[in-house]
Design an enzyme around this catalytic site. Sequence first.
Site, PDB file in Angstrom:
ATOM      1  N   ASP A  10       0.854  -1.183   0.000  1.00 53.09           N
ATOM      2  CA  ASP A  10       0.000   0.000   0.000  1.00 53.09           C
ATOM      3  C   ASP A  10       0.898   1.245   0.000  1.00 53.09           C
ATOM      4  O   ASP A  10       1.676   1.449   0.929  1.00 53.09           O
ATOM      5  CB  ASP A  10      -0.860  -0.055   1.263  1.00 53.09           C
ATOM      6  CG  ASP A  10      -1.832   1.097   1.398  1.00 53.09           C
ATOM      7  OD1 ASP A  10      -1.676   2.119   0.702  1.00 53.09           O
ATOM      8  OD2 ASP A  10      -2.752   0.987   2.230  1.00 53.09           O
ATOM      9  N   ILE A  11       0.763   2.060  -1.017  1.00 51.50           N
ATOM     10  CA  ILE A  11       1.614   3.243  -1.140  1.00 51.50           C
ATOM     11  C   ILE A  11       1.395   4.224   0.014  1.00 51.50           C
ATOM     12  O   ILE A  11       2.301   4.964   0.377  1.00 51.50           O
ATOM     13  CB  ILE A  11       1.441   3.926  -2.514  1.00 51.50           C
ATOM     14  CG1 ILE A  11       2.630   4.849  -2.790  1.00 51.50           C
ATOM     15  CG2 ILE A  11       0.099   4.638  -2.620  1.00 51.50           C
ATOM     16  CD1 ILE A  11       2.818   5.209  -4.233  1.00 51.50           C
ATOM     17  N   ASN A  24      -5.890  12.986 -10.554  1.00 55.59           N
ATOM     18  CA  ASN A  24      -6.599  13.477 -11.736  1.00 55.59           C
ATOM     19  C   ASN A  24      -6.333  14.969 -11.824  1.00 55.59           C
ATOM     20  O   ASN A  24      -5.827  15.573 -10.881  1.00 55.59           O
ATOM     21  CB  ASN A  24      -8.093  13.113 -11.702  1.00 55.59           C
ATOM     22  CG  ASN A  24      -8.824  13.767 -10.538  1.00 55.59           C
ATOM     23  OD1 ASN A  24      -8.740  14.977 -10.335  1.00 55.59           O
ATOM     24  ND2 ASN A  24      -9.540  12.969  -9.770  1.00 55.59           N
ATOM     25  N   GLY A  32      -9.000   4.981  -6.837  1.00 57.30           N
ATOM     26  CA  GLY A  32      -7.711   4.305  -6.876  1.00 57.30           C
ATOM     27  C   GLY A  32      -6.693   4.887  -5.908  1.00 57.30           C
ATOM     28  O   GLY A  32      -7.009   5.213  -4.758  1.00 57.30           O
ATOM     29  N   ASP A  34      -5.270   7.785  -5.931  1.00 58.39           N
ATOM     30  CA  ASP A  34      -5.617   9.161  -5.586  1.00 58.39           C
ATOM     31  C   ASP A  34      -6.569   9.198  -4.385  1.00 58.39           C
ATOM     32  O   ASP A  34      -6.333   9.915  -3.409  1.00 58.39           O
ATOM     33  CB  ASP A  34      -6.251   9.827  -6.814  1.00 58.39           C
ATOM     34  CG  ASP A  34      -6.373  11.339  -6.703  1.00 58.39           C
ATOM     35  OD1 ASP A  34      -5.663  11.950  -5.880  1.00 58.39           O
ATOM     36  OD2 ASP A  34      -7.170  11.909  -7.470  1.00 58.39           O
ATOM     37  N   SER A 122      -1.119   5.520 -14.372  1.00 57.07           N
ATOM     38  CA  SER A 122      -2.000   5.274 -15.525  1.00 57.07           C
ATOM     39  C   SER A 122      -2.374   3.808 -15.743  1.00 57.07           C
ATOM     40  O   SER A 122      -3.157   3.508 -16.635  1.00 57.07           O
ATOM     41  CB  SER A 122      -1.427   5.845 -16.827  1.00 57.07           C
ATOM     42  OG  SER A 122      -1.498   7.252 -16.816  1.00 57.07           O
ATOM     43  N   GLY A 124      -4.084   1.845 -13.786  1.00 58.40           N
ATOM     44  CA  GLY A 124      -5.344   1.463 -13.147  1.00 58.40           C
ATOM     45  C   GLY A 124      -6.522   1.865 -14.015  1.00 58.40           C
ATOM     46  O   GLY A 124      -6.636   1.431 -15.164  1.00 58.40           O
ATOM     47  N   TYR A 126      -7.057   4.366 -15.690  1.00 61.96           N
ATOM     48  CA  TYR A 126      -6.732   5.043 -16.950  1.00 61.96           C
ATOM     49  C   TYR A 126      -6.377   4.051 -18.056  1.00 61.96           C
ATOM     50  O   TYR A 126      -6.108   4.441 -19.191  1.00 61.96           O
ATOM     51  CB  TYR A 126      -5.629   6.078 -16.761  1.00 61.96           C
ATOM     52  CG  TYR A 126      -6.122   7.378 -16.134  1.00 61.96           C
ATOM     53  CD1 TYR A 126      -7.383   7.486 -15.543  1.00 61.96           C
ATOM     54  CD2 TYR A 126      -5.330   8.503 -16.139  1.00 61.96           C
ATOM     55  CE1 TYR A 126      -7.822   8.670 -14.976  1.00 61.96           C
ATOM     56  CE2 TYR A 126      -5.767   9.706 -15.571  1.00 61.96           C
ATOM     57  CZ  TYR A 126      -7.014   9.776 -14.996  1.00 61.96           C
ATOM     58  OH  TYR A 126      -7.454  10.950 -14.444  1.00 61.96           O
TER      59      TYR A 126
END
Length: 169
Positions: A10-11, A24, A32, A34, A122, A124, A126
């Site tokens: 997990d980031i 975004n 996600g 974000d 990008s 995920g 995107y």
Amino acid sequence: MTMITLVRGDITEQHVDAVVNAANSSLLGGGGVDGAIHRKGGPEILSACRDLRASHYGKGLPTGKAVATTAGNLPARWVIHTVGPRFLPDEDRSDLLASCYRESLKVADELGARTVAFPAVSAGIYGWPMEDAARIAVETVRGTETRAEEVRFVLFDERAYEVFADQLR
């Protein structure tokens, strides 16, 4: 020489100087990575993003660019927000995806960050194919001059981890 490492996890739990957010363009949170960063980081991140929108980024952050805010409640000092491109099968947008990594490292250097954690930008919602996203990420980080001592790719699932590991070999 910058060390590139991989972590499956997990980031929002990374103890690093800077966490990169796959944001975004509104900078006001989303899904996600974000959404997770905004939820766990708390209202200070959203407040800092609102300040950016009120000053330099009235129309939002352009794709491929990066900007930093506080990390709020995250175990990092800063969040570097970058807007990845949506994948379009009939248009090569890989230069924009590479720009996310280059610009984020540039901001990290300006901040004095020595450790930087990236998600698979990008890859995920995107829609960027994971193999190509990993290739662009690894090639760009390897080819970008930075003062960061460690660049860590934090991958949420086993498949993404394996794809990035293949790129590092």
